[in-house]
Design a protein around this motif. Structure first.
Motif, PDB file in Angstrom:
ATOM      1  N   ASP A   1     -11.940   1.736  -0.802  1.00 32.34           N
ATOM      2  CA  ASP A   1     -12.209   2.560   0.375  1.00 32.34           C
ATOM      3  C   ASP A   1     -12.411   1.739   1.647  1.00 32.34           C
ATOM      4  O   ASP A   1     -12.115   2.208   2.729  1.00 32.34           O
ATOM      5  CB  ASP A   1     -13.451   3.424   0.162  1.00 32.34           C
ATOM      6  CG  ASP A   1     -13.172   4.653  -0.670  1.00 32.34           C
ATOM      7  OD1 ASP A   1     -11.984   4.930  -0.950  1.00 32.34           O
ATOM      8  OD2 ASP A   1     -14.133   5.334  -1.056  1.00 32.34           O
ATOM      9  N   ASP A   2     -12.937   0.535   1.516  1.00 31.28           N
ATOM     10  CA  ASP A   2     -13.166  -0.291   2.708  1.00 31.28           C
ATOM     11  C   ASP A   2     -11.905  -1.021   3.155  1.00 31.28           C
ATOM     12  O   ASP A   2     -11.957  -1.863   4.028  1.00 31.28           O
ATOM     13  CB  ASP A   2     -14.294  -1.283   2.473  1.00 31.28           C
ATOM     14  CG  ASP A   2     -13.958  -2.367   1.459  1.00 31.28           C
ATOM     15  OD1 ASP A   2     -12.871  -2.314   0.844  1.00 31.28           O
ATOM     16  OD2 ASP A   2     -14.790  -3.277   1.276  1.00 31.28           O
ATOM     17  N   THR A   3     -10.767  -0.708   2.542  1.00 31.91           N
ATOM     18  CA  THR A   3      -9.428  -1.274   2.755  1.00 31.91           C
ATOM     19  C   THR A   3      -9.265  -2.666   2.164  1.00 31.91           C
ATOM     20  O   THR A   3      -8.231  -3.289   2.371  1.00 31.91           O
ATOM     21  CB  THR A   3      -8.994  -1.278   4.252  1.00 31.91           C
ATOM     22  OG1 THR A   3      -9.787  -2.195   4.984  1.00 31.91           O
ATOM     23  CG2 THR A   3      -9.066   0.107   4.856  1.00 31.91           C
TER      24      THR A   3
ATOM     25  N   GLU B   1      -8.526  -5.153  -1.069  1.00 31.19           N
ATOM     26  CA  GLU B   1      -7.565  -4.992  -2.157  1.00 31.19           C
ATOM     27  C   GLU B   1      -7.780  -6.061  -3.221  1.00 31.19           C
ATOM     28  O   GLU B   1      -8.209  -7.169  -2.921  1.00 31.19           O
ATOM     29  CB  GLU B   1      -6.139  -5.113  -1.616  1.00 31.19           C
ATOM     30  CG  GLU B   1      -5.824  -4.120  -0.524  1.00 31.19           C
ATOM     31  CD  GLU B   1      -4.466  -4.349   0.120  1.00 31.19           C
ATOM     32  OE1 GLU B   1      -3.634  -5.088  -0.441  1.00 31.19           O
ATOM     33  OE2 GLU B   1      -4.250  -3.777   1.196  1.00 31.19           O
TER      34      GLU B   1
ATOM     35  N   PRO C   1     -11.064  -6.738   3.483  1.00 30.38           N
ATOM     36  CA  PRO C   1     -10.888  -5.461   4.183  1.00 30.38           C
ATOM     37  C   PRO C   1     -10.235  -5.683   5.533  1.00 30.38           C
ATOM     38  O   PRO C   1     -10.526  -6.666   6.225  1.00 30.38           O
ATOM     39  CB  PRO C   1     -12.316  -4.946   4.342  1.00 30.38           C
ATOM     40  CG  PRO C   1     -13.066  -5.575   3.209  1.00 30.38           C
ATOM     41  CD  PRO C   1     -12.445  -6.921   3.041  1.00 30.38           C
ATOM     42  N   HIS C   2      -9.355  -4.760   5.907  1.00 30.63           N
ATOM     43  CA  HIS C   2      -8.628  -4.908   7.163  1.00 30.63           C
ATOM     44  C   HIS C   2      -8.586  -3.613   7.943  1.00 30.63           C
ATOM     45  O   HIS C   2      -7.644  -3.317   8.648  1.00 30.63           O
ATOM     46  CB  HIS C   2      -7.204  -5.431   6.896  1.00 30.63           C
ATOM     47  CG  HIS C   2      -6.467  -4.671   5.838  1.00 30.63           C
ATOM     48  ND1 HIS C   2      -6.642  -4.956   4.494  1.00 30.63           N
ATOM     49  CD2 HIS C   2      -5.602  -3.652   5.893  1.00 30.63           C
ATOM     50  CE1 HIS C   2      -5.876  -4.135   3.789  1.00 30.63           C
ATOM     51  NE2 HIS C   2      -5.235  -3.324   4.615  1.00 30.63           N
ATOM     52  N   ARG C   3      -9.656  -2.859   7.816  1.00 32.45           N
ATOM     53  CA  ARG C   3      -9.795  -1.597   8.560  1.00 32.45           C
ATOM     54  C   ARG C   3      -9.925  -1.903  10.039  1.00 32.45           C
ATOM     55  O   ARG C   3     -10.668  -2.801  10.427  1.00 32.45           O
ATOM     56  CB  ARG C   3     -11.018  -0.842   8.071  1.00 32.45           C
ATOM     57  CG  ARG C   3     -11.259   0.453   8.801  1.00 32.45           C
ATOM     58  CD  ARG C   3     -12.497   1.156   8.306  1.00 32.45           C
ATOM     59  NE  ARG C   3     -12.304   1.536   6.924  1.00 32.45           N
ATOM     60  CZ  ARG C   3     -13.290   1.850   6.101  1.00 32.45           C
ATOM     61  NH1 ARG C   3     -14.515   1.816   6.513  1.00 32.45           N
ATOM     62  NH2 ARG C   3     -13.033   2.187   4.871  1.00 32.45           N
ATOM     63  N   LEU C   4      -9.220  -1.157  10.849  1.00 36.97           N
ATOM     64  CA  LEU C   4      -9.332  -1.325  12.290  1.00 36.97           C
ATOM     65  C   LEU C   4     -10.635  -0.694  12.762  1.00 36.97           C
ATOM     66  O   LEU C   4     -11.015   0.375  12.307  1.00 36.97           O
ATOM     67  CB  LEU C   4      -8.154  -0.659  12.999  1.00 36.97           C
ATOM     68  CG  LEU C   4      -6.785  -1.256  12.683  1.00 36.97           C
ATOM     69  CD1 LEU C   4      -5.690  -0.449  13.380  1.00 36.97           C
ATOM     70  CD2 LEU C   4      -6.724  -2.698  13.129  1.00 36.97           C
ATOM     71  N   CYS C   5     -11.302  -1.377  13.667  1.00 34.87           N
ATOM     72  CA  CYS C   5     -12.549  -0.865  14.225  1.00 34.87           C
ATOM     73  C   CYS C   5     -12.259  -0.046  15.469  1.00 34.87           C
ATOM     74  O   CYS C   5     -11.426  -0.421  16.298  1.00 34.87           O
ATOM     75  CB  CYS C   5     -13.494  -2.010  14.587  1.00 34.87           C
ATOM     76  SG  CYS C   5     -14.021  -2.957  13.160  1.00 34.87           S
TER      77      CYS C   5
ATOM     78  N   GLU D   1       0.811  -1.220   0.000  1.00 35.75           N
ATOM     79  CA  GLU D   1       0.000   0.000   0.000  1.00 35.75           C
ATOM     80  C   GLU D   1       0.843   1.269   0.000  1.00 35.75           C
ATOM     81  O   GLU D   1       0.315   2.356  -0.181  1.00 35.75           O
ATOM     82  CB  GLU D   1      -0.947  -0.007   1.197  1.00 35.75           C
ATOM     83  CG  GLU D   1      -1.982  -1.116   1.116  1.00 35.75           C
ATOM     84  CD  GLU D   1      -2.870  -1.181   2.341  1.00 35.75           C
ATOM     85  OE1 GLU D   1      -2.916  -0.210   3.118  1.00 35.75           O
ATOM     86  OE2 GLU D   1      -3.512  -2.225   2.517  1.00 35.75           O
TER      87      GLU D   1
END
Length: 62
Positions: free
Chosen positions: A41-43, A45, A55-59, A17
């Motif tokens: 956008d939701d991470t 790929e 997606p691997h966005r931290l919550c 990234e």
């Protein structure tokens, strides 16, 4: 492929990234990096070999 100096990480590198953006369409929710990875956008790929990275966005926690 990448002509940047220093060379950008490849699409199979853990730091993929960090590659330079070559096309951005925020209205559609994605960017294309010079290593041919598409970042959403939701991470999530999409890698050049067709592999999908969830997606691997931290919550946030309260």
């Amino acid at each position: 492929m990448c002509t940047h100096r220093p060379t950008c990480p490849t699409a199979d590198s853990p730091d993929r990234e960090a590659a330079h953006t070559i096309a951005a369409h925020p209205e559609q929710g994605w960017i294309l990096l010079c290593n041919s990875a598409v970042i959403f956008d939701d991470t999530g790929e999409l890698l050049p070999d067709g592999q999908v990275v969830a997606p691997h966005r931290l919550c946030a926690t309260a």
